[in-house]
Write an enzyme that holds these catalytic residues in place. Structure first.
Site, mmCIF file in Angstrom:
data_model
loop_
_atom_site.group_PDB
_atom_site.id
_atom_site.type_symbol
_atom_site.label_atom_id
_atom_site.label_comp_id
_atom_site.label_asym_id
_atom_site.label_seq_id
_atom_site.Cartn_x
_atom_site.Cartn_y
_atom_site.Cartn_z
ATOM 1 N N ASP A 1 -11.588 0.111 1.431
ATOM 2 C CA ASP A 1 -10.437 -0.468 0.734
ATOM 3 C C ASP A 1 -10.771 -1.830 0.125
ATOM 4 O O ASP A 1 -9.955 -2.751 0.161
ATOM 5 C CB ASP A 1 -9.251 -0.581 1.704
ATOM 6 N N GLY B 1 0.859 -1.178 0.000
ATOM 7 C CA GLY B 1 0.000 0.000 0.000
ATOM 8 C C GLY B 1 0.885 1.213 0.000
ATOM 9 O O GLY B 1 1.569 1.495 -0.970
ATOM 10 N N THR B 2 0.891 1.934 1.111
ATOM 11 C CA THR B 2 1.672 3.165 1.174
ATOM 12 C C THR B 2 3.146 2.921 1.447
ATOM 13 O O THR B 2 3.896 3.851 1.647
ATOM 14 C CB THR B 2 1.107 4.084 2.270
ATOM 15 N N GLY B 3 3.578 1.718 1.462
ATOM 16 C CA GLY B 3 4.982 1.438 1.738
ATOM 17 C C GLY B 3 5.081 0.266 2.677
ATOM 18 O O GLY B 3 4.107 -0.176 3.254
ATOM 19 N N LYS C 1 -10.912 -4.571 -2.386
ATOM 20 C CA LYS C 1 -10.172 -4.995 -3.583
ATOM 21 C C LYS C 1 -9.764 -6.449 -3.391
ATOM 22 O O LYS C 1 -9.740 -6.941 -2.254
ATOM 23 C CB LYS C 1 -8.955 -4.095 -3.811
ATOM 24 N N PHE D 1 5.662 -0.856 5.821
ATOM 25 C CA PHE D 1 5.916 -0.486 7.209
ATOM 26 C C PHE D 1 5.562 -1.622 8.141
ATOM 27 O O PHE D 1 5.599 -1.490 9.338
ATOM 28 C CB PHE D 1 5.181 0.798 7.590
ATOM 29 N N GLY D 2 5.248 -2.747 7.570
ATOM 30 C CA GLY D 2 4.912 -3.860 8.442
ATOM 31 C C GLY D 2 5.120 -5.194 7.758
ATOM 32 O O GLY D 2 5.323 -5.279 6.556
ATOM 33 N N ARG D 3 5.104 -6.208 8.552
ATOM 34 C CA ARG D 3 5.209 -7.572 8.056
ATOM 35 C C ARG D 3 4.164 -8.391 8.775
ATOM 36 O O ARG D 3 3.794 -8.073 9.887
ATOM 37 C CB ARG D 3 6.574 -8.168 8.428
ATOM 38 N N VAL D 4 3.765 -9.462 8.144
ATOM 39 C CA VAL D 4 2.881 -10.380 8.847
ATOM 40 C C VAL D 4 3.630 -11.697 9.013
ATOM 41 O O VAL D 4 4.145 -12.250 8.053
ATOM 42 C CB VAL D 4 1.558 -10.590 8.081
ATOM 43 N N THR E 1 -16.940 23.072 7.425
ATOM 44 C CA THR E 1 -17.513 24.249 8.070
ATOM 45 C C THR E 1 -19.026 24.120 7.913
ATOM 46 O O THR E 1 -19.480 23.810 6.814
ATOM 47 C CB THR E 1 -17.022 25.522 7.343
ATOM 48 N N ASN F 1 -7.437 -7.698 -0.622
ATOM 49 C CA ASN F 1 -7.854 -7.627 0.783
ATOM 50 C C ASN F 1 -8.915 -8.654 1.140
ATOM 51 O O ASN F 1 -9.506 -8.590 2.210
ATOM 52 C CB ASN F 1 -8.377 -6.225 1.109
ATOM 53 N N ASP G 1 -7.150 -6.320 6.442
ATOM 54 C CA ASP G 1 -6.556 -5.008 6.264
ATOM 55 C C ASP G 1 -7.574 -3.876 6.441
ATOM 56 O O ASP G 1 -8.160 -3.372 5.484
ATOM 57 C CB ASP G 1 -5.870 -4.889 4.891
#
Ligand SMILES: *[C@@H]1O[C@H](CO)[C@@H](O)[C@H](O)[C@H]1NC(C)=O
Length: 338
Positions: free
Chosen positions: A152, A36-38, A154, A40-43, A187, A157, A170
């Protein structure tokens, strides 16, 4: 930690007494990089020493979570997964953090991603597509009833369990629709009517995504595609749909009703909500009460040799991922409740 747990197909509530600490978890193999955005994790596939049960442990590097501005997403994911309990949603059992990582201990769904089955088959038949669509409709209906938007949907997922039923995973983009969401996001003078009435605000995105997903399952490619994101956006906004010739008449009608730009007229997002979707002609043969009881017969039964089988996922070799320096205390503060 005591968590309510619905036992597979038995659909009976049972209380499990899970008592885990990070030392009891065995790192076995890395099977999936959270994308996704990079990265930053592992499973990790992990095993509880006491019960010998398998679990998926999502471990996220705190500095990466901060660098990629994912703090809100990981908090959302925890908040949402703590609250839900449904046969088609992945289960979260426990969260934890130390001075390097955030951890989420989840159910290990061993059948692999719907994405890999779709790519290897090219496309799904009408009835195969309908099975997944029906289970997804139930999952979305449940989430929306709890004021949660998934955001999300897809094929990557959607996991399959060992019997072939779906499990949405996810929940990083999932969001609880609270008063906060819409008072903070605009507003008052400028709020749209549907935001003020909080009628279907936000939920419509999931029905749109289901329209795209049904198209992709049956056609083998998504309805709007281009080499670059800008081209894709233009095509989405132009809203021109071209169906492959073999598609069933009713499913084309269903897809068209999901892919309506005006969300007030989008199927699933009108007065009767998900009921309108369930009543659509393409789903005529579906007995909706039996769907969440996992009574529909799965068209694909994953090859799984044992509970901890990882052959349905890509695996990655062990690397140096654990050798990081501890995170400064001020950064840990953000995750004190995790
Ligand atoms: C597709 O599935 C629906 C629902 O089962 C059925 O009514 C329809 O006849 C099927 N269409 C084709 C082309 O097989």
């Amino acid at each position: 930690l005591i968590c309510p747990y619905i036992l597979g197909s038995l659909w009976k509530k049972k209380v499990f007494n899970i008592d885990f600490w990070i030392g009891a978890i065995l790192l076995m193999s890395i099977f999936h990089i959270v994308s996704g955005t990079g990265t930053f994790g592992r499973v990790f596939l992990v095993k509880d020493k006491k019960t010998r049960g398998f679990f998926a442990l999502k471990a996220m590097k705190i500095p990466d979570v901060i660098r990629l501005k994912q703090e809100q997403h990981v908090h959302n994911e925890k908040e949402v997964l703590t609250e839900v309990n449904h046969p088609f949603l992945v289960r979260l059992f426990w969260t934890h953090h130390d001075d390097r990582f955030l951890y989420m201990l989840m159910e290990y769904v061993n059948g692999g991603e719907l994405f890999s089955y779709l790519r290897s088959r090219g496309r799904f038949s009408n009835s195969t597509g309908m099975f997944y669509s029906a289970e997804i409709v139930c999952a979305i209906e449940y989430l929306h009833s709890k004021e949660i938007v998934y955001r999300d949907l897809k094929p990557e997922n959607i996991l399959l369990d060992n019997e072939g039923h779906i499990r949405l995973t996810d929940f990083g983009f999932a969001k609880k629709l609270s008063e906060r969401t819409w008072t903070l996001c605009g507003t008052p003078e400028y709020l749209a009517p549907e935001v003020i009435q909080s009628k279907g605000h936000g939920r419509a995105v999931d029905w749109w995504a289901l329209g795209i997903l049904i198209f992709e399952m049956l056609a083998g490619y998504p309805p709007f595609f281009d080499d670059n994101p800008f081209g894709i956006y233009q095509k989405i906004l132009a809203g021109k749909l071209e169906f492959p010739r073999h598609l069933d008449f009713y499913v084309k009608d269903l897809i068209k009703k999901f892919l309506v730009i005006d969300r007030a007229r989008r199927l699933g997002n009108m007065k009767n909500g998900a009921d309108d979707v369930k009543k659509h002609r393409w789903f005529k043969s579906v007995d909706w009460d039996s769907v969440p009881c996992r009574k529909l017969k799965p068209p694909i039964v994953p090859k799984v040799s044992h509970e901890g089988d990882t052959s349905n996922f890509d695996t990655y070799p062990e690397d140096e991922w654990k050798k990081d320096t501890p995170v400064p205390a001020k950064d840990l503060e953000i995750f004190k409740d995790f």
